[in-house]
Design a protein around this motif. Structure first.
Motif, PDB file in Angstrom:
ATOM      1  N   SER A   3       0.245  -1.085   0.275  1.00 27.84           N
ATOM      2  CA  SER A   3      -0.028   0.051   0.276  1.00 27.84           C
ATOM      3  C   SER A   3       0.644   1.362  -0.008  1.00 27.84           C
ATOM      4  O   SER A   3       0.551   2.462  -0.368  1.00 27.84           O
ATOM      5  N   ARG A   4       1.741   1.343   0.795  1.00 26.92           N
ATOM      6  CA  ARG A   4       2.635   2.599   1.398  1.00 26.92           C
ATOM      7  C   ARG A   4       3.335   2.506  -0.276  1.00 26.92           C
ATOM      8  O   ARG A   4       4.121   3.297  -1.006  1.00 26.92           O
ATOM      9  N   ILE A   5       3.660   1.727  -1.584  1.00 21.59           N
ATOM     10  CA  ILE A   5       4.104   2.055  -2.412  1.00 21.59           C
ATOM     11  C   ILE A   5       3.512   2.750  -3.482  1.00 21.59           C
ATOM     12  O   ILE A   5       3.560   2.941  -4.033  1.00 21.59           O
ATOM     13  N   THR A  16      12.532   4.044  -8.574  1.00 25.84           N
ATOM     14  CA  THR A  16      13.940   4.705  -7.630  1.00 25.84           C
ATOM     15  C   THR A  16      13.386   5.466  -6.576  1.00 25.84           C
ATOM     16  O   THR A  16      14.566   4.796  -5.136  1.00 25.84           O
ATOM     17  N   ALA A  17      12.890   6.411  -6.848  1.00 27.69           N
ATOM     18  CA  ALA A  17      12.830   7.150  -5.314  1.00 27.69           C
ATOM     19  C   ALA A  17      11.718   6.873  -4.429  1.00 27.69           C
ATOM     20  O   ALA A  17      12.053   6.629  -3.669  1.00 27.69           O
ATOM     21  N   ILE A  18      10.912   5.452  -4.679  1.00 25.90           N
ATOM     22  CA  ILE A  18      10.528   4.722  -3.879  1.00 25.90           C
ATOM     23  C   ILE A  18      10.649   3.896  -3.252  1.00 25.90           C
ATOM     24  O   ILE A  18      10.726   3.536  -1.724  1.00 25.90           O
ATOM     25  N   ARG A  30       8.685  -1.863  -8.491  1.00 26.13           N
ATOM     26  CA  ARG A  30       8.118  -1.727 -10.533  1.00 26.13           C
ATOM     27  C   ARG A  30       7.098  -3.032 -10.186  1.00 26.13           C
ATOM     28  O   ARG A  30       6.128  -2.884 -10.884  1.00 26.13           O
ATOM     29  N   LYS A  31       7.332  -4.145  -9.380  1.00 26.20           N
ATOM     30  CA  LYS A  31       6.429  -5.063  -9.436  1.00 26.20           C
ATOM     31  C   LYS A  31       4.765  -4.711  -9.221  1.00 26.20           C
ATOM     32  O   LYS A  31       3.601  -5.033  -9.522  1.00 26.20           O
ATOM     33  N   TRP A  32       4.544  -4.091  -7.404  1.00 28.07           N
ATOM     34  CA  TRP A  32       4.006  -3.598  -7.116  1.00 28.07           C
ATOM     35  C   TRP A  32       2.366  -2.491  -7.604  1.00 28.07           C
ATOM     36  O   TRP A  32       1.560  -2.343  -7.760  1.00 28.07           O
ATOM     37  N   ARG A  33       3.518  -1.690  -8.542  1.00 29.32           N
ATOM     38  CA  ARG A  33       3.044  -1.138  -8.958  1.00 29.32           C
ATOM     39  C   ARG A  33       2.241  -1.216 -10.978  1.00 29.32           C
ATOM     40  O   ARG A  33       1.071  -0.591 -10.641  1.00 29.32           O
TER      41      ARG A  33
END
Length: 328
Positions: A3-5, A16-18, A30-33
């Protein structure tokens, strides 16, 4: 974390920033986005996995949590994994896993104390302000007494440490009297002014103030942080302070010894010298304490206060709200 991602992505951050913000791998971000873009909230759930199905259902998990938080066994003050497992018909390992997952530790108990001082906030701000921004041409001293220090000797010789065996001492001891230590910790340098007495009355405290007055250069003001003991507020002490206007007392709130930095120094004295020391007379005890103070002052280490008054008061306010809302 998933959820935070997504929330961080909603704020406009790239992968990268996340990853840097949340301390994860870029591939995870990248995966969870991508999963969220494709399947929205369902994409954040775990996909079905092969293997043995769950043996403990949600209702059983809820029962473990409810029993742990809201009840106690008939023959104890708190549940153990074995007693709760027997009560609910589960395995001990299942109860243990549930407790770990929800951070439950019935075997532990922590102590707490909230000050009831009506001037608590004002006193915290006064003392912390003194620590963080001490006045110019002045010395700030944290003062307190460690009373009833016992001269103790074990009933049998202490056995030295050996490979694989710690030092051993008898649990019982002989008492040879007590001593009381007055100490003033210099906030800036870490130097300590100490004075040992047989008792800890207002008379001894006034003598200690006179010793401080003699050792601190005459051109400096003296700000003293101390607790609310009755020996610090007698008429004789007040008269002495009137006669020595360079002294200003700053009282910590009641039940707030953690605010006085000299308590930290007393802790070091206790663990490094007194706790495992042996003394067959008060004179021997006093000699040992004076030697320890001299050694400390050869290489003093000041304690650095870092939290502001607001950083201290905010979590206390949250805790007060929490216990008030708990219904107890």
């Amino acid at each position: 974390m998933r959820s935070r991602i997504v929330l961080a992505a909603g704020d406009g951050l790239g992968n990268t920033a996340i990853a840097q913000k949340l301390g994860i791998a870029v591939s995870s971000a990248r995966k969870w986005r991508s999963r969220f873009v494709a399947d929205r909230l369902d994409g954040l759930l775990d996909e079905p996995r092969p293997g043995r199905p769950r043996t403990v259902g949600d209702e059983q998990v809820e029962a473990v949590i409810t029993r742990t938080l809201e009840t106690t066994p008939k023959d104890a003050t708190h549940w153990s994994t074995r007693s709760l497992a027997a009560e609910l018909g589960l395995s001990q390992s299942a109860v243990s896993r549930i407790w770990r997952a929800f951070g439950l530790q019935p075997h532990r108990q922590e102590s707490w104390k909230l000050s009831k001082d009506p001037l608590f906030v004002d006193k915290v701000k006064d003392v912390v302000g003194l620590y963080l921004d001490p006045p110019e041409r002045a010395v700030v001293l944290c003062v307190d007494e460690k009373s009833q220090i016992q001269a103790l000797d074990r009933t049998a010789p202490i056995l030295p440490m050996l490979p694989g065996t710690p030092q051993r001492a008898t649990h019982d001891y002989k008492r040879y009297g007590t001593s009381s230590l007055y100490a003033a910790l210099d906030l800036a340098t870490g130097q300590v002014i100490g004075s040992l007495h047989a008792r800890h009355r207002a008379i001894e405290f006034k003598k200690f103030l006179a010793k401080i007055d003699a050792e601190v250069p005459a051109e400096l003001d003296v700000h003293v942080v101390l607790d609310n003991a009755s020996t610090h507020k007698t008429p004789a002490v007040k008269r002495w302070l009137i006669e020595h206007p360079r002294f200003t007392l700053h009282f910590t709130p009641t039940s707030s010894s953690w605010l006085n930095l000299v308590e930290r120094w007393f802790g070091e004295l206790t663990t490094k010298k007194l706790q495992r020391g042996t003394h067959r007379s008060v004179r021997e005890l006093n000699t040992d304490i004076r030697a320890w103070i001299d050694t400390w002052n050869d290489n003093p280490r000041p304690y650095v206060w870092t939290k502001t008054a607001d950083q201290i008061l905010e979590p206390i306010a949250r805790y007060c709200t929490r216990i008030n809302d708990s219904g107890h």
